[in-house]
Write an enzyme that holds these catalytic residues in place. Structure first.
Site, mmCIF file in Angstrom:
data_model
loop_
_atom_site.group_PDB
_atom_site.id
_atom_site.type_symbol
_atom_site.label_atom_id
_atom_site.label_comp_id
_atom_site.label_asym_id
_atom_site.label_seq_id
_atom_site.Cartn_x
_atom_site.Cartn_y
_atom_site.Cartn_z
ATOM 1 N N ASN A 199 -55.311 47.426 -13.591
ATOM 2 C CA ASN A 199 -54.947 48.808 -13.217
ATOM 3 C C ASN A 199 -53.820 49.210 -13.871
ATOM 4 O OD1 ASN A 199 -55.518 50.681 -11.125
ATOM 5 N ND2 ASN A 199 -53.550 50.009 -10.391
ATOM 6 N N HIS A 235 -52.497 59.568 -11.504
ATOM 7 C CA HIS A 235 -51.570 60.464 -11.242
ATOM 8 C C HIS A 235 -51.221 61.618 -11.873
ATOM 9 C CE1 HIS A 235 -50.281 57.455 -8.185
ATOM 10 N NE2 HIS A 235 -50.367 56.537 -9.080
ATOM 11 N N GLU A 264 -55.535 55.706 -7.937
ATOM 12 C CA GLU A 264 -54.649 56.239 -7.075
ATOM 13 C C GLU A 264 -54.341 57.840 -7.370
ATOM 14 O OE1 GLU A 264 -50.865 54.006 -8.239
ATOM 15 O OE2 GLU A 264 -51.657 52.076 -8.295
ATOM 16 N N ASP A 266 -53.920 61.441 -7.450
ATOM 17 C CA ASP A 266 -53.057 62.715 -6.771
ATOM 18 C C ASP A 266 -52.771 63.617 -8.021
ATOM 19 O OD1 ASP A 266 -51.028 61.332 -8.042
ATOM 20 O OD2 ASP A 266 -50.015 60.609 -6.291
HETATM 21 O O1 9MR Z 1 -46.464 54.710 -3.462
HETATM 22 C C1 9MR Z 1 -45.806 53.436 -3.697
HETATM 23 C C2 9MR Z 1 -44.374 54.004 -3.101
HETATM 24 O O2 9MR Z 1 -44.386 53.835 -1.784
HETATM 25 C C3 9MR Z 1 -43.339 52.744 -3.960
HETATM 26 O O3 9MR Z 1 -42.018 53.102 -3.356
HETATM 27 C C4 9MR Z 1 -43.441 52.624 -5.118
HETATM 28 C C5 9MR Z 1 -42.601 51.441 -5.665
HETATM 29 O O4 9MR Z 1 -42.947 51.078 -6.896
HETATM 30 O O5 9MR Z 1 -44.815 52.287 -5.670
HETATM 31 C C6 9MR Z 1 -45.649 53.294 -5.157
HETATM 32 O O6 9MR Z 1 -47.071 53.051 -5.653
HETATM 33 C C7 9MR Z 1 -47.370 52.689 -7.092
HETATM 34 C C8 9MR Z 1 -48.334 51.880 -7.057
HETATM 35 O O7 9MR Z 1 -47.819 50.633 -6.600
HETATM 36 C C9 9MR Z 1 -48.580 51.523 -8.636
HETATM 37 N N1 9MR Z 1 -48.736 52.746 -9.423
HETATM 38 C C10 9MR Z 1 -47.895 53.731 -9.077
HETATM 39 C C11 9MR Z 1 -47.616 54.068 -7.693
HETATM 40 C C12 9MR Z 1 -46.642 55.315 -7.727
HETATM 41 O O8 9MR Z 1 -45.474 55.085 -8.056
#
Ligand code: 9MR
Length: 455
Positions: A199, A235, A264, A266
């Site tokens: 991923n 994203h 993921e 958005d």
């Molecule tokens: O959405 C997640 C957020 O709540 C956390 O603080 C963050 C920490 O690294 O991770 C975010 O999720 C991420 C995902 O695990 C991996 N790809 C990027 C996502 C957005 O940052």
């Protein structure tokens, strides 16, 4: 590799008449939610879920109604699941997983090995000590969730941004280039039924980073490293918009013989522009046969890691946005306007569409990978013209053979005539739909006809 090594296929049918029963079909309002519209296209539509928000009834109401897959947003990460070395903590992730199983939702596991969100003890390790800790972590977590995960993000974000096509520097990378394949082989050994994904982000279009990932998949396939899928985080915002070659990039990976998943999604913005981008993203997935699911990274804009960019499908009050309608329409769904508190049980589909009094039936197809002394059997259950509320598949093992392990079904025994009944989350199968379970055994693989009994 697992799938192409099929050496035996047996097919049988069985039927049970529903008789006078009138049953609310799960596909009755098939096209009025994201999940059911995606299911009608043979795909899932999921969301990232935060365990601490599940007590919010607006949040959980939308989650139950709209989504048929979930990804724990943070709860399965290394810092959450192994805060102290060797001490595993699954409470929050289990809450999400058990709830998803009860609601018949698939689960994407996220993420087993990642340079970020490591517990502090792992951050300070290096070399063989870190490698061994990673292997143990992957084994423990994948084993804990064995049989429950549709797809695992085994390795997350291992490539550098920019034009180099190089690996990202990290403590894991410094343990040796083979850390990624070791993580995949370890995950396969722990949970042979889960699809194993790589991923990443900024890999959504054709560029140096995505080509580096592509070359890794080519290499893994050539050398038999177990990889089943590639996740494209997707994203998007004005600085990093949905690329014009999104679909062709997904397709080039699919052509390598892996599933592709939007993991993921958005898209920052509002109104028609945002809605059009969601529509384009959904249509790109639908146009790629092996794009088997889409996950958005949160439910309401206020739930997003980028909340100020209002990148999701529901507003802060839980009302569906224009982007929601666009995504649903792109999935082939209808444009009803659910209220934030509506649930599927309070929906009022028309009686003619909502009830089925036909004959329920199913077929079971067994695919076996066998070796001297053992086998893994994967069984696909296919519903007939009426939706199922449960199923039991039966087969007879050769004398001396035994079932040692079953996933996504409950076995009645271990030898002789064994029947396998659905578990909580996969008894409901839409008309014409399929679900899979599997089992591992010792001895000779089963070669007898299967039966399938529908409920
Ligand atoms: O959405 C997640 C957020 O709540 C956390 O603080 C963050 C920490 O690294 O991770 C975010 O999720 C991420 C995902 O695990 C991996 N790809 C990027 C996502 C957005 O940052």
């Amino acid at each position: 590799m697992r799938r192409s090594r099929a050496i035996l296929t047996v097919l049988a049918t069985g039927a049970l008449t529903a008789g006078a029963l009138t049953v609310l079909s799960p596909s009755a309002d098939a096209a009025s939610t994201l999940g059911s519209a995606a299911a009608a296209q043979g795909r899932y539509f999921g969301t990232a879920v935060a365990a601490y928000k599940l007590s919010d009834s607006v949040y959980s109401g939308i989650l139950n109604r709209e989504f048929n897959s979930v990804t724990p947003e943070n709860e399965m990460k290394w810092d959450a699941t192994e805060p102290t070395q060797g001490t595993f903590s699954y409470t929050s992730a289990d809450t999400i997983v058990n709830r998803a199983i009860t609601n018949g939702q698939k689960i994407r596991g996220h993420a087993l090995a990642w340079h970020s969100q490591q517990p502090s003890w792992a951050q300070s390790l290096s070399g063989t000590t870190l490698r061994n800790a990673m292997v143990n972590h992957v084994t423990q977590v994948a084993t804990h969730y064995k049989g429950k995960i549709d797809s695992w993000d085994v390795v997350n974000e291992a490539f550098a941004d920019g034009s180099t096509g190089a690996r990202r520097d990290s403590n894991l990378q410094r343990t040796g280039d083979d850390w990624i394949e070791v993580a995949f082989r370890t995950a396969r050994a722990a949970d042979p039924a889960a699809k194993l994904c790589y991923n990443d982000y900024n890999t959504d279009g054709v560029n140096a980073k995505s080509t580096a990932v592509y070359n890794m998949v080519v290499d893994f396939k050539a050398r038999g490293v177990p990889i089943d899928c590639v996740g494209f985080q997707s994203h998007f915002n004005s600085a990093s918009p949905l690329p014009s070659d999104y679909q062709s990039n997904l397709q080039r990976f699919a052509n390598l013989g892996v599933d592709v998943q939007i993991t993921e999604l958005d898209i920052e913005g509002s109104g028609t522009a945002q809605a059009n981008s969601y529509s384009t993203a959904v249509k790109a997935c639908l146009a790629v046969t092996r794009c088997n699911g889409i996950t958005v990274w949160g439910i309401r804009d206020s739930d997003s890691w980028r909340a100020s960019g209002t990148p999701l499908l529901f507003d802060a009050n839980g009302n569906p946005k224009q982007a929601y309608t666009a995504a649903l329409t792109a999935l082939g769904g209808s444009t009803t306007s659910p209220s934030p508190s509506a649930s599927s049980s309070s929906a009022s589909p028309s009686p003619s569409a909502s009830q089925s009094s036909g004959t329920r039936s199913c077929t079971a197809t067994v695919t076996v990978n066998a070796w001297t002394g053992g086998f893994v059997a994967t069984v696909k259950v296919t519903a007939g013209a009426a939706a199922l509320t449960g199923w039991t598949a039966g087969l007879t093992l050769p004398t001396g053979s035994a079932v040692t392990n079953t996933w996504s079904a409950t076995a009645s025994g271990t030898s002789g005539a064994v029947s396998f009944t659905n578990v909580g989350y996969n008894g409901t199968v839409a008309a014409g739909g399929t679900t899979e379970f599997g089992f591992q055994g010792t001895g000779t693989a089963p070669s007898t006809t299967t039966t399938c009994t529908a409920r």
